[in-house]
Write a protein that holds these residues in place. Structure first.
Motif, PDB file in Angstrom:
ATOM      1  N   TYR A 135       2.074  -7.544  15.175  1.00 20.62           N
ATOM      2  CA  TYR A 135       2.989  -6.456  15.531  1.00 20.62           C
ATOM      3  C   TYR A 135       4.158  -6.992  16.349  1.00 20.62           C
ATOM      4  N   SER A 136       3.850  -7.912  17.282  1.00 19.48           N
ATOM      5  CA  SER A 136       4.907  -8.500  18.097  1.00 19.48           C
ATOM      6  C   SER A 136       5.931  -9.232  17.235  1.00 19.48           C
ATOM      7  N   LYS A 137       5.452  -9.958  16.228  1.00 18.27           N
ATOM      8  CA  LYS A 137       6.362 -10.682  15.335  1.00 18.27           C
ATOM      9  C   LYS A 137       7.197  -9.715  14.504  1.00 18.27           C
ATOM     10  N   LEU A 138       6.555  -8.643  14.008  1.00 14.07           N
ATOM     11  CA  LEU A 138       7.292  -7.644  13.218  1.00 14.07           C
ATOM     12  C   LEU A 138       8.376  -6.972  14.050  1.00 14.07           C
ATOM     13  N   SER A 139       8.084  -6.731  15.323  1.00 13.61           N
ATOM     14  CA  SER A 139       9.057  -6.049  16.185  1.00 13.61           C
ATOM     15  C   SER A 139      10.307  -6.895  16.406  1.00 13.61           C
ATOM     16  N   ARG A 140      10.186  -8.225  16.172  1.00 11.27           N
ATOM     17  CA  ARG A 140      11.351  -9.091  16.350  1.00 11.27           C
ATOM     18  C   ARG A 140      12.206  -9.204  15.093  1.00 11.27           C
ATOM     19  N   VAL A 141      11.644  -8.849  13.938  1.00  9.50           N
ATOM     20  CA  VAL A 141      12.394  -9.005  12.682  1.00  9.50           C
ATOM     21  C   VAL A 141      12.733  -7.675  12.017  1.00  9.50           C
ATOM     22  N   ILE A 142      12.101  -6.588  12.450  1.00  7.28           N
ATOM     23  CA  ILE A 142      12.354  -5.267  11.864  1.00  7.28           C
ATOM     24  C   ILE A 142      12.969  -4.376  12.932  1.00  7.28           C
ATOM     25  N   SER A 143      13.947  -3.577  12.551  1.00  2.00           N
ATOM     26  CA  SER A 143      14.578  -2.689  13.524  1.00  2.00           C
ATOM     27  C   SER A 143      13.571  -1.668  14.040  1.00  2.00           C
ATOM     28  N   LEU A 144      13.802  -1.211  15.244  1.00  7.08           N
ATOM     29  CA  LEU A 144      12.880  -0.270  15.876  1.00  7.08           C
ATOM     30  C   LEU A 144      12.740   1.002  15.050  1.00  7.08           C
ATOM     31  N   HIS A 170       9.382   4.539  11.907  1.00  8.86           N
ATOM     32  CA  HIS A 170       9.244   5.298  10.659  1.00  8.86           C
ATOM     33  C   HIS A 170       8.011   4.832   9.879  1.00  8.86           C
ATOM     34  N   SER A 171       7.823   3.520   9.785  1.00  9.46           N
ATOM     35  CA  SER A 171       6.677   2.984   9.043  1.00  9.46           C
ATOM     36  C   SER A 171       5.363   3.379   9.702  1.00  9.46           C
ATOM     37  N   THR A 172       5.339   3.351  11.026  1.00  5.35           N
ATOM     38  CA  THR A 172       4.116   3.718  11.743  1.00  5.35           C
ATOM     39  C   THR A 172       3.762   5.180  11.512  1.00  5.35           C
ATOM     40  N   PHE A 173       4.771   6.065  11.544  1.00  2.00           N
ATOM     41  CA  PHE A 173       4.510   7.484  11.294  1.00  2.00           C
ATOM     42  C   PHE A 173       4.050   7.718   9.847  1.00  2.00           C
ATOM     43  N   ILE A 174       4.697   7.060   8.911  1.00  2.06           N
ATOM     44  CA  ILE A 174       4.299   7.213   7.498  1.00  2.06           C
ATOM     45  C   ILE A 174       2.856   6.759   7.322  1.00  2.06           C
ATOM     46  N   LEU A 175       2.519   5.612   7.912  1.00  2.42           N
ATOM     47  CA  LEU A 175       1.151   5.112   7.819  1.00  2.42           C
ATOM     48  C   LEU A 175       0.175   6.090   8.467  1.00  2.42           C
ATOM     49  N   SER A 176       0.543   6.617   9.634  1.00  4.47           N
ATOM     50  CA  SER A 176      -0.345   7.546  10.334  1.00  4.47           C
ATOM     51  C   SER A 176      -0.560   8.828   9.533  1.00  4.47           C
ATOM     52  N   ILE A 177       0.538   9.419   9.084  1.00  5.10           N
ATOM     53  CA  ILE A 177       0.446  10.687   8.352  1.00  5.10           C
ATOM     54  C   ILE A 177      -0.308  10.496   7.051  1.00  5.10           C
ATOM     55  N   THR A 178       0.040   9.430   6.312  1.00 10.74           N
ATOM     56  CA  THR A 178      -0.638   9.154   5.038  1.00 10.74           C
ATOM     57  C   THR A 178      -2.130   8.932   5.257  1.00 10.74           C
ATOM     58  N   SER A 179      -2.465   8.141   6.299  1.00 11.02           N
ATOM     59  CA  SER A 179      -3.881   7.867   6.579  1.00 11.02           C
ATOM     60  C   SER A 179      -4.633   9.136   6.911  1.00 11.02           C
ATOM     61  N   LEU A 180      -4.004  10.014   7.718  1.00 11.90           N
ATOM     62  CA  LEU A 180      -4.689  11.262   8.075  1.00 11.90           C
ATOM     63  C   LEU A 180      -4.878  12.181   6.876  1.00 11.90           C
ATOM     64  N   ILE A 181      -3.881  12.226   5.977  1.00 12.41           N
ATOM     65  CA  ILE A 181      -4.035  13.049   4.757  1.00 12.41           C
ATOM     66  C   ILE A 181      -5.169  12.521   3.903  1.00 12.41           C
ATOM     67  N   VAL A 182      -5.198  11.196   3.688  1.00 11.95           N
ATOM     68  CA  VAL A 182      -6.266  10.586   2.885  1.00 11.95           C
ATOM     69  C   VAL A 182      -7.611  10.846   3.528  1.00 11.95           C
ATOM     70  N   ILE A 183      -7.673  10.680   4.867  1.00 12.60           N
ATOM     71  CA  ILE A 183      -8.937  10.921   5.584  1.00 12.60           C
ATOM     72  C   ILE A 183      -9.377  12.374   5.418  1.00 12.60           C
ATOM     73  N   TRP A 184      -8.420  13.306   5.481  1.00 14.86           N
ATOM     74  CA  TRP A 184      -8.794  14.722   5.316  1.00 14.86           C
ATOM     75  C   TRP A 184      -9.404  14.964   3.934  1.00 14.86           C
ATOM     76  N   PHE A 185      -8.768  14.435   2.888  1.00 13.61           N
ATOM     77  CA  PHE A 185      -9.306  14.600   1.528  1.00 13.61           C
ATOM     78  C   PHE A 185     -10.689  13.987   1.401  1.00 13.61           C
ATOM     79  N   ILE A 186     -10.880  12.824   2.018  1.00 13.06           N
ATOM     80  CA  ILE A 186     -12.193  12.193   1.948  1.00 13.06           C
ATOM     81  C   ILE A 186     -13.234  13.037   2.665  1.00 13.06           C
ATOM     82  N   LEU A 187     -12.840  13.575   3.837  1.00 14.17           N
ATOM     83  CA  LEU A 187     -13.788  14.395   4.589  1.00 14.17           C
ATOM     84  C   LEU A 187     -14.121  15.706   3.886  1.00 14.17           C
ATOM     85  N   GLN A 188     -13.218  16.179   3.031  1.00 12.43           N
ATOM     86  CA  GLN A 188     -13.496  17.407   2.279  1.00 12.43           C
ATOM     87  C   GLN A 188     -14.673  17.234   1.322  1.00 12.43           C
TER      88      GLN A 188
END
Length: 941
Positions: A71-80, A85-103
């Motif tokens: 993560y430290s290396k990515l923070s030096r080469v990718i804009s904040l 944005h990537s972290t939120f997309i990953l979080s939201i996508t993961s939670l949606i997938v988890i919800w479907f699995i839990l269903q």
């Protein structure tokens, strides 16, 4: 109502939007954490049980250690922005997938481990990303005002999220799994807010900082090794061990609490229970922070504050040991951990780092917070596995292990205590911090030992610092060390020691200091006489004996010692005719041939008169005010001020022109207060008075610092010469900065701002005309030189006028802020300039902005002239009008330059104007006018 709330919260105009966005952002972010943390924990405990928690602790620790460098290396080469944005997309996508699995009621172990670990890591990452983004949205000045308000959003979000979970989880049709959609909704809003904050506030600042981040600074960062720094410092090592063991204990507490919670609650009730107590802990932590923390730190000190958390957990551990299945006991232990950790313990740990050098602190903080935390989390998992594998009653065994760890923790606190004092002593030697802060107990044996070691040493600077420290805190322990210091080979140390010993009535060192009354060091001579007399059975008789000593240095020192004591001791007021003694001393000094002895006597006499003035001493003081000796003159000026006798005012004003004692003359005149204001004001406006004196008067009035002074200075602006006017601006600026309760006539200040801007425009117009309407190629060298001098002066005067505009704006608004704005606008840093514009746009009214902003935005003189007529009533003059305007103005140096130009170019049209300046009160203007007329008289008719 909204504006009132913003003012209460310290939010200025223009800051409301992004402050609201960040408040909502962190509110929803923490609220979502307080929802999906209980959800993930509840699902994990429900299906795998508390016995699986140690394994997930180890997994979280392992993945944290692996993912941190990535993560430290990515923070030096990718804009904040992309990273968030990537972290939120990953979080939201993961939670949606988890919800479907839990269903599908899927509850495989790997999946529950993944869900718990994902939530733990995302909780750390998305929170840190918010504060990182916030650092680009606001500058340092705004952060101090706004982060408290923004941080309150996080606390409110934690309380809201936990209680929302408590009430929604048990409801039919919602339950634990469907709470994930609340998290998803909150995170989507957070992502939108993050994008808006980036686009409108953070993007430009981020890019600018990246450009400024030099290769050298990156190399320096790589070279620092936090582990080696920690190992070299026992203070940092013990601090790291305390952090580690606190994490170990916290994980044990977390395990015990969850184990009892899963036994007492089933299904969605478990989720509601966990959410409810997370909110309760947030509320409790806030209450402890507000009510307890400050008092403990103030009255008990740093080290004591560190005992609250381990002892509180120890009490909870004892309850769990006695009642292993009791939910109340588990809650008590969790409350002790959660309530104290983020309040009193956190504050104590921050203060514990106070004496650590800033560089070491910055290099090791991340390592301690992340790496030490992760390693401790992993170790806690191993311990819990071992305990649960070999124990039939794990909660009781865990409580015993917690108790043992807490004992180790307490030992670490005790071990840290002397290291803290030692680090503090080292910082003390460097004078980098103050020893008398409220968090340090001067009665502490370790602190006393540090002090006495210094008093026994040979470092003069350290000894003087300690003597200053203990002067107002008499302690019999110090007495023998102080008596030994009377033989220290330094007059300054002997003097300070004697002053400290004066507060020790049981200690009499009269015999040891008898030789000091003949010291060449005047202050030591005075203090030794004073001490000897005050310790004598008959004080007055002893004083009198010194007064009539054959050595006039001793006699004069005794007079001053008596005067000082008389000022503090009312019983001495009628014991002696000091006038007679002074007369004797004056007579004696006139008879001595030793010039150094004369000087010392006169200095003491001047000081004595100031301490015990009577009108009968006026004759002596007038003699002293005529002295050629700087020391004598300085002391007599100071004494004249303390008398408040009006007859000394002319002499003090005269000495405003004496460079070596000018500042003392200012201070002496300021002692007269408002009573001297009419006289000084009249002199300031009188062009017949020497300019040096007139320029000093606003400085004197600043020292007086009353409302009458402010009103008089503002009223005088239009009645003084331009140099004096600028001195008034500076005085008002200082008064605004130093005295918060003074009131300034904002209408008149704004009018003056407009006048200065108008003057700036006029100077620029003159410069534009002279630069464009003169045929420079046809001029002689002398004519060109005179023109270039005039144009150079116009540029300098316009720059000075520009600076004075911001001095006035500082009087109207904030001196510090407007000073920063001025230098930001003068810099080449685009971010600083943008911040300066934004500030002005929000504080200045439209009238000022309309005429000020074109100046700030100008690129060329032609562009400024193009906007001139639409903003301010200034016409573009021709050359003749420009020169006539300069000659009729108040700027004498500009008049001199214009007259010189007229003389060299032999412009007949200005003969009458030059002749009128024969009568100018400024000598240089008069002489240049005469020079110009002489030149014009040579023009053929």
């Amino acid at each position: 109502m909204l504006r009132f709330l913003m003012r209460i919260l310290g939010i200025k105009r223009g800051e409301g939007r992004f402050t609201a966005w960040m408040f909502i952002y962190v509110f929803l972010l923490i609220a979502s954490l307080m929802i999906f943390k209980p959800v993930s924990t509840s699902l994990f405990l429900r299906h795998l049980g508390a016995e699986a928690l140690p394994y997930v602790y180890m997994l979280v620790a392992l993945i944290s250690v692996l993912i941190t460098p990535v993560y430290s290396k990515l923070s030096r080469v990718i804009s904040l922005n992309r990273l968030i944005h990537s972290t939120f997309i990953l979080s939201i996508t993961s939670l949606i997938v988890i919800w479907f699995i839990l269903q599908t009621d899927y509850s495989a172990s790997w999946f529950l481990y993944f869900f718990y670990t994902l939530v733990s890591l995302l909780s750390i990452i998305i929170t840190s990303q918010f504060w990182l983004l916030a650092s680009y949205v606001v500058d340092a000045r705004q952060a101090k005002r706004l982060f408290g308000t923004i941080g309150a959003g996080g606390i409110a979000g934690g309380i809201f999220g936990g209680y929302l979970t408590r009430f929604l989880a048990p409801l039919p049709g919602i339950g634990t799994v469907n709470l994930i959609w609340a998290c998803i909704l909150f995170l989507i809003i957070c992502e939108v807010l993050a994008s808006l904050l980036w686009r409108y506030y953070a993007q430009g600042k981020f890019r600018e900082r990246m450009r400024q981040f030099s290769r050298k600074s990156r190399e320096e960062t790589k070279e620092s090794n936090p582990l080696s720094i920690i190992l070299r410092s026992r203070h940092l090592l013990f601090l790291s061990l305390m952090v580690g063991i606190s994490v170990l204990v916290a994980k044990m507490v977390d395990y015990s609490f969850n184990a009892v919670a899963v036994h007492a609650n089933q299904g969605d009730d478990l989720t509601a229970f966990l959410g409810f107590w997370m909110s309760n802990l947030s509320v409790l932590s806030l209450l402890i922070q507000l009510v307890v923390t400050g008092r403990v730190l103030k009255h008990a000190g740093v080290i004591t504050s560190l005992f609250f958390l381990p002892l509180g957990i120890l009490a909870g551990a004892a309850a769990v040991f006695l009642f292993p299945q009791s939910l109340t006991a588990a809650v008590l232990m969790k409350v002790s951990d959660g309530g104290f950790k983020q309040s009193i313990h956190k504050s104590g740990m921050e203060l514990l780092t106070l004496p650590i050098p800033a560089k070491s602190k910055n290099q090791t903080k991340a390592f301690i917070d992340v790496t030490v935390d992760s390693i401790a989390t992993g170790i806690s998992g191993v311990l819990l596995i071992a305990i649960t594998a070999f124990s039939g009653v794990p909660l009781q065994i865990i409580s015993v292990v917690v108790a043992i760890m807490i004992l180790v923790w307490i030992v670490l606190i005790y071990l840290t205590r002397p290291e803290y004092i030692n680090s503090f002593r080292q910082a003390l030697e460097k004078r980098s911090i103050q020893l008398d802060v409220e968090t340090v107990n001067l009665q502490d044996a370790t602190v006393l030992k540090s002090i006495t070691n210094v008093l026994e040493g040979t470092n003069e600077r350290q000894i003087l610092f300690i003597l200053d420290l203990i002067e107002n805190s008499p302690n019999s322990v110090f007495a023998p060390y102080l008596e030994n210091l009377l033989e220290f080979p330094s007059d300054a140390v002997q003097l300070k020691t004697l002053q400290v010993l004066a507060a020790y009535p049981s200690s009499d060192v009269t015999d040891k200091i008898s030789h000091m009354v003949t010291s060449d060091y005047a202050e030591l001579r005075i203090e030794s006489i004073r001490y000897t007399c005050l310790r004598a059975e008959n004080q007055l008789e002893t004083f009198t004996g010194f007064f009539y000593n054959e050595d006039l240095k001793i006699a004069s020192a005794a007079i001053l010692a008596f005067a000082r004591e008389k000022k503090e001791n009312a019983s001495l007021h009628h014991m002696l005719d000091l006038n007679y003694v002074l007369e004797t001393v004056f007579k004696g000094q006139s008879e001595t041939a030793n010039e150094e002895e004369k000087r010392i006597i006169m200095v003491c006499a001047a000081q004595t008169i100031g301490l015990d003035y009577s009108s009968v001493y006026a004759e002596y003081l007038f003699q002293l005010l005529k002295s050629d000796d700087t020391d004598t003159l300085r002391e007599s000026i100071i004494s004249a001020g303390t008398t408040h006798d009006p007859q000394f005012i002319p002499a003090l004003i005269h000495h405003l022109k004496t460079r070596n004692v000018r500042r003392y003359a200012r201070q002496a005149l300021a002692e007269y207060g408002d009573a001297i204001l009419p006289e000084l004001s009249a002199m300031m406006k009188n062009d017949e008075v020497d300019l040096i004196v007139r320029l000093e008067i606003p400085k004197i009035l600043t020292l007086i610092g009353t409302q009458k002074v402010v009103d008089e200075l503002i009223a005088s602006i239009g009645a003084v010469q331009y140099k004096v006017k600028y001195a008034i601006y500076s005085a008002l600026h200082d008064l605004k900065r130093q005295y918060a309760l003074l009131k300034f006539n904002t209408r008149l200040i704004e009018k003056t701002v407009q006048d200065e801007i108008s003057e700036y425009y006029a100077l620029k117009a003159y410069l534009y005309t002279l630069d464009n309407e003169n045929n420079i190629e046809m001029m002689s060298n002398d004519e060109k030189s005179s023109l270039f001098l005039l144009m150079k002066t116009l540029r300098e005067m316009s720059d000075e006028c520009f600076h004075q505009v911001f001095t006035l704006l500082g009087i109207r608004y904030s001196p510090t802020d407007l000073n920063n704005v001025y230098f930001a606008l003068k810099s080449n840093d685009s971010e600083k300039r943008a911040n300066a514009f934004e500030y002005l746009d929000n504080v200045a009214n439209n009238r000022i902005k309309n005429i000020l902003f074109p100046i700030l935005e100008e690129k060329t003189l032609e562009q400024l002239i193009a906007t001139m007529n639409s903003n301010i009533p200034v016409h573009i003059p021709n050359v003749e009008d420009s020169l006539q305007g300069i000659l009729s103005g108040k700027n004498d140096w500009l008049k001199v330059c214009a007259l010189f130009y007229i003389a060299e170019c032999k412009h007949e049209a200005y003969r009458d104007s030059a002749k009128q300046l024969y009568k100018s009160k400024d000598r240089l203007v008069r002489e240049t006018a005469q020079f110009a007329m002489a030149k014009l008289d040579t023009v053929p008719s």
